[in-house]
Scaffold this motif. Structure first.
Motif, PDB file in Angstrom:
ATOM      1  N   ALA A  84       0.837  -1.205   0.000  1.00 41.32           N
ATOM      2  CA  ALA A  84       0.000   0.000   0.000  1.00 41.32           C
ATOM      3  C   ALA A  84       0.870   1.252   0.000  1.00 41.32           C
ATOM      4  O   ALA A  84       0.578   2.238  -0.697  1.00 41.32           O
ATOM      5  CB  ALA A  84      -0.931   0.002   1.208  1.00 41.32           C
ATOM      6  N   VAL A  85       1.942   1.224   0.768  1.00 38.51           N
ATOM      7  CA  VAL A  85       2.875   2.351   0.791  1.00 38.51           C
ATOM      8  C   VAL A  85       3.501   2.558  -0.585  1.00 38.51           C
ATOM      9  O   VAL A  85       3.530   3.679  -1.116  1.00 38.51           O
ATOM     10  CB  VAL A  85       3.981   2.126   1.846  1.00 38.51           C
ATOM     11  N   LEU A  86       4.000   1.472  -1.185  1.00 37.29           N
ATOM     12  CA  LEU A  86       4.633   1.580  -2.491  1.00 37.29           C
ATOM     13  C   LEU A  86       3.644   2.040  -3.559  1.00 37.29           C
ATOM     14  O   LEU A  86       3.997   2.812  -4.454  1.00 37.29           O
ATOM     15  CB  LEU A  86       5.247   0.242  -2.903  1.00 37.29           C
ATOM     16  N   ALA A  87       2.410   1.565  -3.466  1.00 35.03           N
ATOM     17  CA  ALA A  87       1.407   1.992  -4.436  1.00 35.03           C
ATOM     18  C   ALA A  87       1.234   3.506  -4.395  1.00 35.03           C
ATOM     19  O   ALA A  87       1.238   4.183  -5.425  1.00 35.03           O
ATOM     20  CB  ALA A  87       0.077   1.296  -4.168  1.00 35.03           C
ATOM     21  N   ASP A  88       1.105   4.057  -3.183  1.00 37.00           N
ATOM     22  CA  ASP A  88       0.898   5.498  -3.086  1.00 37.00           C
ATOM     23  C   ASP A  88       2.173   6.278  -3.380  1.00 37.00           C
ATOM     24  O   ASP A  88       2.110   7.411  -3.876  1.00 37.00           O
ATOM     25  CB  ASP A  88       0.341   5.857  -1.709  1.00 37.00           C
ATOM     26  N   ALA A  89       3.336   5.686  -3.114  1.00 33.49           N
ATOM     27  CA  ALA A  89       4.583   6.323  -3.539  1.00 33.49           C
ATOM     28  C   ALA A  89       4.625   6.431  -5.061  1.00 33.49           C
ATOM     29  O   ALA A  89       5.051   7.452  -5.620  1.00 33.49           O
ATOM     30  CB  ALA A  89       5.782   5.533  -3.024  1.00 33.49           C
ATOM     31  N   GLY A  90       4.174   5.378  -5.733  1.00 34.86           N
ATOM     32  CA  GLY A  90       4.080   5.423  -7.188  1.00 34.86           C
ATOM     33  C   GLY A  90       3.073   6.439  -7.664  1.00 34.86           C
ATOM     34  O   GLY A  90       3.311   7.180  -8.621  1.00 34.86           O
TER      35      GLY A  90
END
Length: 205
Positions: free
Chosen positions: A72-78
């Motif tokens: 979820a963190v990586l998704a929003d970082a993207g």
């Protein structure tokens, strides 16, 4: 010349990598090893439209870890990266996408970067590859993310003439990002601080 100014000189919060600028927890997470995939988002939280023009592509490599929270963190970082791209292509420093995925210092830095393109009546074209992400959780609401961007196939395009500046790729085509993200009440991981460094050895193949 302004042609090479934009992609090779500007970045959201771009700075040197001195110790005082490091974000706590960065570089301590595990790199993901999943197949290439763009970040996905839940349909809730009133997420803004991040669609891009047909001539602008983004590729996110190994963007899943298998851990739900880290993913979820990586998704929003993207999404934060795409939000800046969307604002640039729209020529809008007040893009809803920016204020959704950024806040505080990081929002000011992202808007300043977009303003540089606006000032030169420019946008971008081509493809950007995001790769080698790491994520480190600090409690339930804070995370540090690092990632690399390959802009060797992304170019400045000037709106009035549609002229594309196909600059020769160099070490400066590769950007290393370190970001702090905070989970808000709606469950969105918002970037509150972002530091970038072009030509960083961590990202150059």
């Amino acid at each position: 010349m302004t042609a090479a100014l934009l992609l090779t000189s500007c970045g959201s919060g771009e700075e040197g990598s001195s110790d005082k600028d490091k974000i706590a927890g960065a570089d301590t997470g595990d790199s993901s090893t999943s197949a290439s995939a763009p970040p996905t988002a839940s349909a809730d939280a009133g997420r803004p439209d991040l669609s891009l023009p047909d001539d602008v592509k983004e590729v996110f490599e190994d963007w899943e870890t298998g851990d739900a929270t880290k993913d979820a963190v990586l998704a929003d970082a993207g999404h934060s990266m795409t939000a800046v791209t969307r604002a640039i292509t729209d020529g809008d420093t007040e893009s809803p996408a920016l204020s959704f995925y950024y806040k505080g210092e990081a929002l000011a830095g992202a808007a300043k970067w977009v303003q540089t393109f606006v000032d030169h009546d420019a946008t971008i074209t081509g493809a950007t590859r995001y790769y080698a992400p790491t994520v480190d959780l600090s409690g339930k609401t804070t995370a540090a993310v690092t990632l690399c961007a390959d802009e060797s196939k992304a170019f400045n395009k000037f709106r009035k003439t549609n002229r594309v500046d196909r600059s020769t790729p160099s070490d400066n085509s590769y950007v290393y990002y370190v970001s702090r993200l905070e989970r808000n009440a709606e469950g969105v991981w918002v970037t509150s601080k972002a530091i970038s460094k072009r030509g960083n050895e961590k990202c150059i193949a």
